[in-house]
Design an enzyme around this catalytic site. Structure first.
Site, PDB file in Angstrom:
ATOM      1  N   LYS A 187       0.794  -1.251   0.004  1.00  0.00           N
ATOM      2  CA  LYS A 187      -0.101   0.022   0.016  1.00  0.00           C
ATOM      3  C   LYS A 187       0.940   1.396  -0.043  1.00  0.00           C
ATOM      4  CE  LYS A 187      -3.975   2.201   2.212  1.00  0.00           C
ATOM      5  NZ  LYS A 187      -4.704   2.442   0.962  1.00  0.00           N
TER       6      LYS A 187
ATOM      7  N   CYS B 164      -0.165   9.490  -8.633  1.00  0.00           N
ATOM      8  CA  CYS B 164      -1.426   9.333  -7.966  1.00  0.00           C
ATOM      9  C   CYS B 164      -2.484  10.512  -8.281  1.00  0.00           C
ATOM     10  CB  CYS B 164      -1.227   9.260  -6.752  1.00  0.00           C
ATOM     11  SG  CYS B 164      -3.070   8.669  -5.896  1.00  0.00           S
TER      12      CYS B 164
ATOM     13  N   GLY C  72      -9.487  -1.183 -13.839  1.00  0.00           N
ATOM     14  CA  GLY C  72     -10.162  -2.134 -14.074  1.00  0.00           C
ATOM     15  C   GLY C  72     -10.165  -2.725 -15.400  1.00  0.00           C
TER      16      GLY C  72
END
Length: 304
Positions: A45, A131, A218
């Protein structure tokens, strides 16, 4: 018998399948589902110098064949990761992990990376300059080649372990930032991070995410990720960890043909906690189907 092993900057992996940062916690949580030692590695993470609560909720929105997230790098701080999370991981994972480092200044990146570099469970540093879910730092570094080069050079001088720079797809030319990371001394690259997107609530007539925009990931992003890995492979001479929509053993082969030396699996873990296990177990069958004996020999074969 097929050979699924690959190598990243001298680090040998039994197979190229790595859970992507932000989708697998600190790894040990998934050991309740299966023996995580079967994984090639684990991208931990995202970690910052100070603790972060993350963005306000709601911070997840569903999409066709994917999802949006604006979690915002929630983590307990690098000090707590070193003292609390990594010892838990070492009890159940007996390989080298990939430490994902984020920051809001060059100094923060350097501080966090240097701390994690000292940990024996860490085999690689993954520098997240990409990010899209934070208002400062992250992607603000990753969209400008000069900043990518600067932060890469600074962190590289502070660590001994291989440094892989994670690139954002939210640029007009990803090869420009890839070359900048290479100039800065990166040992490798990781791509892609999430695409920037948003969803609207039709009843409320406003954005679903409290942060308005978030990172789209995804299966739907796989063709974009594959194209960018292909382009970057031709532009630089660094090993690549490919990611973005990977959900099957076939996807792993595609990524490697395009130029990836290893592959990270992200959003699929949130749909199916056994995703990486399923892909690893299916790899030998898919390799045999397509006449692949050694994965390490097919890297970049689509360019020949």
């Amino acid at each position: 018998m097929v050979d699924t092993s690959v190598t990243l900057s001298g680090l040998r992996l039994d197979n190229p399948v790595i859970p992507a940062s932000g989708t697998f916690g600190f790894g040990y949580e998934f050991n309740d589902f299966y023996d995580i030692d079967i994984l090639g590695s684990i991208a931990l993470k995202g970690t910052t110098k100070e603790a972060r609560f993350g963005n306000p909720t709601p911070r997840i929105a569903e999409c066709t064949e994917g999802l949006l997230n604006s979690v915002g790098l929630q983590n307990p701080s690098v000090e707590k990761v070193v003292k609390e999370e990594l010892p838990k991981l070492k009890k159940v994972f007996h390989k080298k992990a990939i430490a994902n480092v984020s920051g809001f200044s060059v100094d923060e990146y350097v501080y966090t990376a240097a701390m994690l570099d000292k940990e024996d469970v860490v085999g690689l540093i993954e520098l997240n300059v990409s990010c899209p879910n934070v208002h400062a730092g992250g992607m603000s570094f990753g969209v400008e080649p000069a900043k990518v080069e600067e932060v890469t050079r600074a962190v590289k001088s502070a660590v001994k372990k291989p440094l892989y720079v994670k690139l954002t797809p939210n640029v007009s030319d990803i090869t420009a930032t890839a070359k900048a990371a290479e100039r800065g001394g990166a040992d490798g690259l990781a791509l892609i991070n999430t695409l920037l997107g948003m969803r609207l609530d039709l009843k409320k007539r406003k954005p679903i995410l409290a942060n308005v925009k978030g990172g789209f990931s995804g299966r739907a992003v796989f063709p974009v990720a594959l194209r960018m890995v292909y382009e970057v492979y031709e532009a630089v001479s660094l090993p690549i960890i490919g990611m973005g929509g990977v959900s099957s053993a076939e996807d792993v082969l595609e990524m490697m043909f395009a130029g990836a030396s290893a592959v990270e699996v992200g959003a699929e873990n949130l749909v199916n906690p056994y995703a990486c296990k399923d892909i690893i177990e299916d790899l030998p069958r898919v390799m045999q189907k397509y006449g692949v004996e050694k994965l390490s020999e097919i890297i970049g074969e689509a360019h020949q």
